[in-house]
Structure formats: structure tokens, C-alpha cells
Design an enzyme around this catalytic site. Sequence first.
Site, PDB file in Angstrom:
ATOM      1  CB  ILE A   1      -1.219   0.129   1.099  1.00  0.00           C
ATOM      2  CG1 ILE A   1      -1.808  -0.609   1.619  1.00  0.00           C
ATOM      3  CG2 ILE A   1      -1.726   1.602   1.224  1.00  0.00           C
ATOM      4  CD1 ILE A   1      -2.812  -0.780   2.211  1.00  0.00           C
ATOM      5  CE1 TYR A   2       6.270   2.199   0.240  1.00  0.00           C
ATOM      6  CE2 TYR A   2       5.018  -0.028  -0.938  1.00  0.00           C
ATOM      7  CZ  TYR A   2       6.108   0.597  -0.751  1.00  0.00           C
ATOM      8  OH  TYR A   2       6.677  -0.538  -0.009  1.00  0.00           O
TER       9      TYR A   2
ATOM     10  N   GLY B   1      -4.772   6.006   2.439  1.00  0.00           N
ATOM     11  CA  GLY B   1      -4.130   4.561   2.520  1.00  0.00           C
ATOM     12  C   GLY B   1      -5.194   3.800   3.731  1.00  0.00           C
TER      13      GLY B   1
ATOM     14  CG  ASN C   1       6.606   2.442   7.318  1.00  0.00           C
ATOM     15  OD1 ASN C   1       6.462   3.273   7.672  1.00  0.00           O
ATOM     16  ND2 ASN C   1       7.072   1.779   5.553  1.00  0.00           N
TER      17      ASN C   1
ATOM     18  CE1 TYR D   1      -0.894  -2.187   6.252  1.00  0.00           C
ATOM     19  CE2 TYR D   1       1.407  -1.529   6.926  1.00  0.00           C
ATOM     20  CZ  TYR D   1      -0.296  -1.638   6.451  1.00  0.00           C
ATOM     21  OH  TYR D   1      -0.158  -1.565   4.187  1.00  0.00           O
TER      22      TYR D   1
ATOM     23  CE  LYS E   1      -6.102   4.449  11.843  1.00  0.00           C
ATOM     24  NZ  LYS E   1      -6.171   5.325  10.842  1.00  0.00           N
TER      25      LYS E   1
END
Length: 175
Positions: free
Chosen positions: A97-98, A109, A136, A143, A145
Site C-alpha cells: 500500500i503506497y 491509505g 517505517n 497497521y 491502529k
Amino acid sequence: METLTIERITKEDLAKLQQISIQTFHESFSALNSEENMNDYLTTSFSAEKLSAELGNQSSQFYFAIVDAEVVGYLKLNLGEAQTEIKDNHALEIERIYVLQAFHGKKVGQLLYDKAIQIAGQINASYVWLGVWENNNRALSFYKKNGFAEFDKHIFRLGTDEQTDLMMKKNLINN
């Protein structure tokens, strides 16, 4: 921000996919890696040949996030044998996912992630898993969250640099 749409990527979108892949990966990681390692990774991982093969894999799916006809991010999902490690037919891997930096914090996102969870539901996946670079912090926070927990680690090669990815998963059964 105007209307955001999520659209499935086809082989005809190869040039756009290559452009957004290189731009978002460079924006995300160039400050923390050598230029040589970045260039090596971008050249090999996002070559037209490699992306074309990935697009041609029936067990992988790509989606663009589009705002005002501009591609601002993308999602890559892997099922079954296309998964980079686990290869569990009851799982869905979120490989990428970018989102362009200019669109960070604007729910792009999250909408791509929501699309992944929707597809996981459609295929009756028991869980979703992914790997995130241990440095990161933005992605790790995102993630966590969204209910992911770390379950393992693996090595990710960026050029000559061996980096540690945290493997995370979210169970979907009884959620």
C-alpha cells in the site's frame, strides 16, 4: 480533496503502475537508504518486465487510488501461491500500500486498506498478513491502529542492505 476512486489495474496501466511504484517507494524510503541501494531496488523491483509479470499473475490484484484523474497511490494483494511467504489459501497478503506523500493523512491509505479487507471478505480469508520495515513507523502505527499484531520477522533486501521486516497479521474470523 476531490472524489477518490479505487480502480482495478490492468496490463494497459503498466506505465502508470511503474511510475507510481517508483515515485511512492522513493518518497517513502530514499531518506533512510543509500542512493545506490535505492536505485538498484527501484530498477529491478519496478522494471516493466517484473511489473508486467506481476500484473499477469491471476493470484495477484492491483488497485489504483485516483483523485481527479491523477493516480495518487496503489495497492497490491496476493492470494494463494502468489503470496511472498506464507502461501496459505485461507489468507490474503497485502504486499504493497503506497500513497504519494502529498496525500498522506488524507485517508487514501485507509481506503486502499479497506478495499483489501473487502476482498479478504469476498474470498473468505481467515486472516490478512503483511510485512513492514521495522523503521517505517508511520506504516507500523497505521497497521496497529487497524488491528494488526506482529507474529514474525523476515529479511528484506534493498540493494546490498539486509533490512528487517516485521510480519504482521489480522485475524478476520470472529471480527
